[in-house]
Design a protein around this motif. Structure first.
Motif, PDB file in Angstrom:
ATOM      1  N   ILE A  93       0.834  -1.203   0.000  1.00 12.27           N
ATOM      2  CA  ILE A  93       0.000   0.000   0.000  1.00 12.27           C
ATOM      3  C   ILE A  93       0.868   1.251   0.000  1.00 12.27           C
ATOM      4  O   ILE A  93       0.606   2.193  -0.759  1.00 12.27           O
ATOM      5  CB  ILE A  93      -1.000  -0.035   1.173  1.00 12.27           C
ATOM      6  CG1 ILE A  93      -2.030  -1.149   0.910  1.00 12.27           C
ATOM      7  CG2 ILE A  93      -1.680   1.327   1.357  1.00 12.27           C
ATOM      8  CD1 ILE A  93      -2.949  -1.455   2.058  1.00 12.27           C
ATOM      9  N   ILE A  94       1.924   1.258   0.800  1.00 17.61           N
ATOM     10  CA  ILE A  94       2.835   2.407   0.797  1.00 17.61           C
ATOM     11  C   ILE A  94       3.514   2.524  -0.567  1.00 17.61           C
ATOM     12  O   ILE A  94       3.655   3.629  -1.111  1.00 17.61           O
ATOM     13  CB  ILE A  94       3.873   2.285   1.928  1.00 17.61           C
ATOM     14  CG1 ILE A  94       3.192   2.470   3.287  1.00 17.61           C
ATOM     15  CG2 ILE A  94       5.006   3.300   1.745  1.00 17.61           C
ATOM     16  CD1 ILE A  94       4.087   2.156   4.475  1.00 17.61           C
ATOM     17  N   GLY A  95       3.908   1.403  -1.133  1.00 17.92           N
ATOM     18  CA  GLY A  95       4.525   1.411  -2.462  1.00 17.92           C
ATOM     19  C   GLY A  95       3.591   1.958  -3.514  1.00 17.92           C
ATOM     20  O   GLY A  95       4.001   2.750  -4.385  1.00 17.92           O
ATOM     21  N   LEU A  96       2.326   1.556  -3.457  1.00 17.10           N
ATOM     22  CA  LEU A  96       1.334   2.102  -4.386  1.00 17.10           C
ATOM     23  C   LEU A  96       1.221   3.605  -4.216  1.00 17.10           C
ATOM     24  O   LEU A  96       1.242   4.362  -5.201  1.00 17.10           O
ATOM     25  CB  LEU A  96      -0.035   1.441  -4.155  1.00 17.10           C
ATOM     26  CG  LEU A  96      -1.209   2.085  -4.901  1.00 17.10           C
ATOM     27  CD1 LEU A  96      -1.026   1.964  -6.416  1.00 17.10           C
ATOM     28  CD2 LEU A  96      -2.527   1.480  -4.440  1.00 17.10           C
ATOM     29  N   TYR A  97       1.129   4.062  -2.987  1.00 17.49           N
ATOM     30  CA  TYR A  97       0.994   5.497  -2.728  1.00 17.49           C
ATOM     31  C   TYR A  97       2.191   6.262  -3.296  1.00 17.49           C
ATOM     32  O   TYR A  97       2.038   7.285  -3.956  1.00 17.49           O
ATOM     33  CB  TYR A  97       0.845   5.731  -1.228  1.00 17.49           C
ATOM     34  CG  TYR A  97       0.342   7.101  -0.822  1.00 17.49           C
ATOM     35  CD1 TYR A  97      -0.492   7.869  -1.632  1.00 17.49           C
ATOM     36  CD2 TYR A  97       0.682   7.621   0.419  1.00 17.49           C
ATOM     37  CE1 TYR A  97      -0.946   9.115  -1.223  1.00 17.49           C
ATOM     38  CE2 TYR A  97       0.234   8.864   0.841  1.00 17.49           C
ATOM     39  CZ  TYR A  97      -0.586   9.604   0.006  1.00 17.49           C
ATOM     40  OH  TYR A  97      -1.037  10.840   0.414  1.00 17.49           O
ATOM     41  N   ARG A  98       3.390   5.734  -3.094  1.00 20.49           N
ATOM     42  CA  ARG A  98       4.586   6.401  -3.614  1.00 20.49           C
ATOM     43  C   ARG A  98       4.624   6.388  -5.149  1.00 20.49           C
ATOM     44  O   ARG A  98       5.035   7.366  -5.771  1.00 20.49           O
ATOM     45  CB  ARG A  98       5.848   5.775  -3.032  1.00 20.49           C
ATOM     46  CG  ARG A  98       6.039   6.118  -1.556  1.00 20.49           C
ATOM     47  CD  ARG A  98       7.412   5.703  -1.060  1.00 20.49           C
ATOM     48  NE  ARG A  98       7.588   5.968   0.343  1.00 20.49           N
ATOM     49  CZ  ARG A  98       7.912   7.156   0.864  1.00 20.49           C
ATOM     50  NH1 ARG A  98       8.064   8.191   0.081  1.00 20.49           N
ATOM     51  NH2 ARG A  98       8.067   7.291   2.169  1.00 20.49           N
ATOM     52  N   ARG A  99       4.183   5.297  -5.785  1.00 20.44           N
ATOM     53  CA  ARG A  99       4.110   5.276  -7.259  1.00 20.44           C
ATOM     54  C   ARG A  99       3.077   6.274  -7.762  1.00 20.44           C
ATOM     55  O   ARG A  99       3.280   6.930  -8.789  1.00 20.44           O
ATOM     56  CB  ARG A  99       3.804   3.857  -7.753  1.00 20.44           C
ATOM     57  CG  ARG A  99       4.973   2.911  -7.616  1.00 20.44           C
ATOM     58  CD  ARG A  99       4.738   1.566  -8.305  1.00 20.44           C
ATOM     59  NE  ARG A  99       3.503   0.895  -7.928  1.00 20.44           N
ATOM     60  CZ  ARG A  99       3.326   0.187  -6.810  1.00 20.44           C
ATOM     61  NH1 ARG A  99       4.321   0.046  -5.937  1.00 20.44           N
ATOM     62  NH2 ARG A  99       2.167  -0.404  -6.569  1.00 20.44           N
ATOM     63  N   VAL A 100       1.978   6.403  -7.037  1.00 18.51           N
ATOM     64  CA  VAL A 100       0.966   7.399  -7.389  1.00 18.51           C
ATOM     65  C   VAL A 100       1.575   8.797  -7.303  1.00 18.51           C
ATOM     66  O   VAL A 100       1.347   9.632  -8.172  1.00 18.51           O
ATOM     67  CB  VAL A 100      -0.294   7.259  -6.505  1.00 18.51           C
ATOM     68  CG1 VAL A 100      -1.203   8.471  -6.624  1.00 18.51           C
ATOM     69  CG2 VAL A 100      -1.050   5.980  -6.864  1.00 18.51           C
ATOM     70  N   TRP A 101       2.357   9.057  -6.261  1.00 15.40           N
ATOM     71  CA  TRP A 101       3.014  10.364  -6.137  1.00 15.40           C
ATOM     72  C   TRP A 101       3.840  10.649  -7.375  1.00 15.40           C
ATOM     73  O   TRP A 101       3.799  11.750  -7.917  1.00 15.40           O
ATOM     74  CB  TRP A 101       3.946  10.412  -4.953  1.00 15.40           C
ATOM     75  CG  TRP A 101       3.372  10.261  -3.598  1.00 15.40           C
ATOM     76  CD1 TRP A 101       2.058  10.128  -3.250  1.00 15.40           C
ATOM     77  CD2 TRP A 101       4.113  10.206  -2.383  1.00 15.40           C
ATOM     78  NE1 TRP A 101       1.946   9.994  -1.890  1.00 15.40           N
ATOM     79  CE2 TRP A 101       3.200  10.040  -1.335  1.00 15.40           C
ATOM     80  CE3 TRP A 101       5.463  10.274  -2.093  1.00 15.40           C
ATOM     81  CZ2 TRP A 101       3.584   9.960  -0.005  1.00 15.40           C
ATOM     82  CZ3 TRP A 101       5.865  10.195  -0.764  1.00 15.40           C
ATOM     83  CH2 TRP A 101       4.932  10.038   0.263  1.00 15.40           C
ATOM     84  N   GLU A 102       4.644   9.665  -7.801  1.00 15.26           N
ATOM     85  CA  GLU A 102       5.496   9.863  -8.973  1.00 15.26           C
ATOM     86  C   GLU A 102       4.658  10.213 -10.200  1.00 15.26           C
ATOM     87  O   GLU A 102       5.004  11.116 -10.963  1.00 15.26           O
ATOM     88  CB  GLU A 102       6.328   8.610  -9.244  1.00 15.26           C
ATOM     89  CG  GLU A 102       7.399   8.352  -8.215  1.00 15.26           C
ATOM     90  CD  GLU A 102       8.102   7.020  -8.423  1.00 15.26           C
ATOM     91  OE1 GLU A 102       7.919   6.391  -9.496  1.00 15.26           O
ATOM     92  OE2 GLU A 102       8.829   6.597  -7.498  1.00 15.26           O
ATOM     93  N   HIS A 103       3.574   9.488 -10.380  1.00 14.77           N
ATOM     94  CA  HIS A 103       2.697   9.746 -11.518  1.00 14.77           C
ATOM     95  C   HIS A 103       2.043  11.123 -11.398  1.00 14.77           C
ATOM     96  O   HIS A 103       2.005  11.896 -12.366  1.00 14.77           O
ATOM     97  CB  HIS A 103       1.632   8.645 -11.617  1.00 14.77           C
ATOM     98  CG  HIS A 103       0.743   8.800 -12.799  1.00 14.77           C
ATOM     99  ND1 HIS A 103      -0.499   9.381 -12.712  1.00 14.77           N
ATOM    100  CD2 HIS A 103       0.916   8.470 -14.091  1.00 14.77           C
ATOM    101  CE1 HIS A 103      -1.059   9.394 -13.903  1.00 14.77           C
ATOM    102  NE2 HIS A 103      -0.220   8.848 -14.763  1.00 14.77           N
ATOM    103  N   SER A 104       1.543  11.435 -10.226  1.00 16.34           N
ATOM    104  CA  SER A 104       0.913  12.739  -9.995  1.00 16.34           C
ATOM    105  C   SER A 104       1.922  13.865 -10.193  1.00 16.34           C
ATOM    106  O   SER A 104       1.618  14.876 -10.836  1.00 16.34           O
ATOM    107  CB  SER A 104       0.344  12.823  -8.575  1.00 16.34           C
ATOM    108  OG  SER A 104      -0.647  11.861  -8.374  1.00 16.34           O
ATOM    109  N   ASP A 105       3.114  13.695  -9.641  1.00 14.93           N
ATOM    110  CA  ASP A 105       4.146  14.719  -9.769  1.00 14.93           C
ATOM    111  C   ASP A 105       4.502  14.949 -11.233  1.00 14.93           C
ATOM    112  O   ASP A 105       4.730  16.092 -11.658  1.00 14.93           O
ATOM    113  CB  ASP A 105       5.392  14.345  -8.962  1.00 14.93           C
ATOM    114  CG  ASP A 105       5.157  14.386  -7.455  1.00 14.93           C
ATOM    115  OD1 ASP A 105       4.115  14.915  -7.011  1.00 14.93           O
ATOM    116  OD2 ASP A 105       6.033  13.880  -6.721  1.00 14.93           O
TER     117      ASP A 105
END
Length: 187
Positions: A93-105
């Protein structure tokens, strides 16, 4: 030219605040057991890991679908995003959140602040990146506030006043309790 400078400043200001509050959200999980990050702490089932999963899902939608830049991985289905199953790990879940950050950024970096988007689930669906940045900053901050309260109930951990010792907070709690009782008796 002034408008571009202001637009760039506003975009970076909002984005910077979003990055900070994301990290604060993850700090709420630090040092807690698997049970404590997952267990429901309200009558509606709100829990710390579920809040992170929820934020990952919705940030992926807002900075992905809304700007026709879909997140390149699976995101939790609506309605399943507020809690973690026994088969989902904290790391996933933390990994997903961090990948989402990268995509959002990447979306935020690639688009101007007035880039058009469409939020079909909003009453006024036509938006700009500015609207979505403000919305996600607000939502992430709101859920970080929930996480602050949940974490404080779990182990007394408080981000707002790390220099205060437990006796300070016991005294403050007693003072507020006395004021509440006095007011209720008076009114």
């Amino acid at each position: 030219m002034l408008g571009v400078v202001i637009d760039d400043f506003a975009k970076e200001y909002l984005h910077s605040d979003l990055r900070e509050i994301r990290e604060a959200m993850l700090r709420k999980l630090d040092g807690l057991s698997e049970y404590d990050v997952r267990r429901p702490l309200t009558s509606t089932g709100t829990n710390l890991l579920g809040l992170v999963k929820h934020l990952a899902a919705w940030e992926a939608r807002y900075f992905g679908e809304v700007f026709d830049r879909p997140f390149p991985g699976a995101i939790p289905e609506r309605g399943t995003d507020l809690w973690a199953t026994e088969h989902e790990t904290r790391e996933e879940i933390i990994g997903l959140y961090r990948r989402v950050w990268e995509h959002s950024d990447a979306t935020i970096a690639a688009l101007p602040i007035d880039a058009p988007g469409r939020v079909p689930w909003w009453p006024s669906p036509d938006v700009m990146l500015f609207n979505v940045l403000v919305h996600m900053l607000t939502e992430t901050s709101r859920h970080a506030g929930h996480a602050d309260i949940l974490r404080e109930h779990l182990d007394g951990s408080v981000d707002l006043a790390p220099a205060k010792d437990p006796s300070f907070w016991e005294s403050r709690h007693s003072e507020i309790t006395r004021a509440a009782r006095a007011a209720s008796e008076r009114l």
